[in-house]
Design an enzyme around this catalytic site. Structure first.
Site, short mmCIF file in Angstrom:
data_model
loop_
_atom_site.label_atom_id
_atom_site.label_comp_id
_atom_site.label_asym_id
_atom_site.label_seq_id
_atom_site.Cartn_x
_atom_site.Cartn_y
_atom_site.Cartn_z
N GLU A 1 3.28 0.27 -4.67
CA GLU A 1 2.60 -0.27 -5.86
C GLU A 1 3.18 0.35 -7.14
OE1 GLU A 1 -1.55 0.86 -6.09
OE2 GLU A 1 -2.00 -0.74 -7.51
N LYS B 1 -2.86 -8.29 -8.32
CA LYS B 1 -3.89 -7.48 -7.65
C LYS B 1 -5.28 -8.02 -7.99
CE LYS B 1 -5.20 -2.53 -7.53
NZ LYS B 1 -4.63 -1.19 -7.76
N CYS C 1 -2.99 -2.67 -3.03
CA CYS C 1 -3.77 -1.44 -2.88
C CYS C 1 -5.27 -1.60 -2.62
CB CYS C 1 -3.54 -0.49 -4.05
SG CYS C 1 -4.18 1.16 -3.64
N1 LIG Z 1 -4.07 2.01 -6.60
C1 LIG Z 1 -5.34 1.89 -6.25
O1 LIG Z 1 -5.93 0.84 -6.38
N2 LIG Z 1 -5.93 3.01 -5.75
C2 LIG Z 1 -7.32 3.13 -5.52
C3 LIG Z 1 -7.66 4.07 -4.44
C4 LIG Z 1 -7.62 3.45 -3.09
O2 LIG Z 1 -7.74 2.23 -2.96
O3 LIG Z 1 -7.52 4.18 -2.12
#
Ligand SMILES: NC(=O)NCCC(=O)O
Length: 383
Positions: free
Chosen positions: A118, A195, A232
């Site tokens: 990401e 996203k 993510c």
């Molecule tokens: N990049 C992101 O969305 N991180 C959030 C934490 C997770 O989803 O573990």
């Protein structure tokens, strides 16, 4: 915390008695993944370029009417090579060089589809809540320098490239998005997937920077298979995975940035469960290392101000529709995971378990439509 542990698998190998190891792996991982015989030249280049290289394979049963549809995917996890105070253009160039070096080795291993982590062209600076210089890393998904760079990689190596970046959308007032650009092996930009779910947890202050995606759940028909990208935090949303699968995705990539104290115990479960529930392959990828920022920031919890978000624990892996999975890459080192898969396994597992066929989607669709209304009355039966 990185701790001293290189990976969960290394811990098992070290401490489980050899006579029990195969059974423990069967219970935990659905079996011992077949190791791929990767070219010696690729292994030595990986060593020379200081990254881990691992390869595994998943088989499907032979069929009479369909030929095997074997594809190799490459998952790339990496640290940022330069300190976060370095000039933006210099950081981006260094990341381009790093990825170019890893993709060359992926090509030597016969990778057909490669996916990066990401927001791969930048530090994961969203914890800071500062706008400059971080918003300067944003680029056009269609013709920004990183997309052009990836188009060259795709053409050179005949590889589909998934490039998750911070997107600057100039035709909509310069809006920022967290976007995966999907580039065909011909070099053409196939499209983009934004996203859908933005975290509101810990120091993941991403909503300060970009908006919830509006591209829905696109899947991309490539020469090598039908693919999708669930970025993510979408990993925590079973319906998000489901929607990509409903559109026909056979492989769902999950480029991520997440830290040990928050999510390491969830990491082996969520994408693997999504592979099982949706009869598809899933490919979660996490960055590695700890990234430091000049100005301290707080978590808004009364705790002390600090200069880092935490340790990104890598551990990228692939899960198959039958619930088996590969070991993860290192928790601390850059790495390339090469996984060969026969996509026929998706329909074979679907025909065995029938989750798609037995899903009562019409019932859920009707009730969900009611449940999202402001004056919804839950169906609770009382004495
Ligand atoms: N990049 C992101 O969305 N991180 C959030 C934490 C997770 O989803 O573990």
């Amino acid at each position: 915390m990185a701790g001293g542990l290189e990976s969960g698998e290394a811990g098992l190998e070290r401490h489980i008695p050899p006579e029990d190891l195969a059974e423990v792996k069967r219970i935990l991982y659905g079996g011992e993944a077949r190791k791929l015989n990767l070219p010696a030249a690729a292994l030595s280049e990986a060593q020379e370029r200081h990254f881990e290289l691992q390869g595994y394979g998943f088989e499907a049963a032979p069929e009479q009417l369909r030929r095997p549809r074997v594809v190799r995917v490459g998952l790339v996890q990496n640290k940022i090579p330069l300190p976060t105070v370095t000039a933006v253009a210099v950081q981006v160039a260094a990341l381009h060089r790093r990825i170019e070096a890893i993709v060359e080795v992926a090509a030597m291993c016969g990778v057909n589809i490669v996916c990066f982590q990401e927001a791969w062209t930048m530090p994961f600076a969203f914890c800071t809540r500062e706008k400059l210089p971080w918003t300067e890393f944003a680029e056009s998904a269609e013709d920004g320098p990183t997309t052009k760079f990836c188009q060259e990689l795709a053409k050179k190596h005949n590889m589909v490239v998934i490039s998750p970046i911070l997107e600057r959308d100039d035709i909509h007032g310069g809006t920022l998005w967290n976007t995966a650009v999907v580039i065909s092996n011909s070099g053409a930009v196939l499209g983009k997937s934004r996203k859908n779910h933005i975290p509101r947890v810990g120091d993941f202050n991403e909503s300060t920077y970009y908006m919830e995606g509006n591209t829905g759940h696109p899947v991309f028909q490539t020469q090598y298979g039908t693919i999708a990208v669930n970025i993510c935090y979408g990993r925590h949303h079973p319906l998000n995975w489901f929607m990509y699968s409903m559109n026909g995705a056979e492989i769902i990539f999950n480029p991520s940035a997440t830290i040990g104290t928050l999510s390491e115990s969830l990491w082996p479960i969520e994408a693997r469960n999504a592979a099982i529930a949706n009869h598809c392959f899933t490919c979660p990828i996490n960055r590695v290392g700890t990234e430091y920022y000049k100005n301290a920031f707080t978590s808004g919890d009364g705790g002390k101000a600090h200069h880092d978000l935490g340790h990104f624990y890598g551990s990228s892996y692939v899960a198959a529709p039958d619930g088996s999975r590969t070991p993860g890459l290192s928790r601390t080192q850059d790495g390339l995971l090469v996984v060969e898969m026969d996509l026929n396994l998706c329909r074979q597992v679907s025909d065995k378990w029938n989750f798609k066929m037995t899903g009562r989607y019409e019932m859920y669709a009707e009730k969900l439509t009611e449940a999202v209304q402001p004056y919804f009355v839950p169906n609770i039966i009382k004495e």
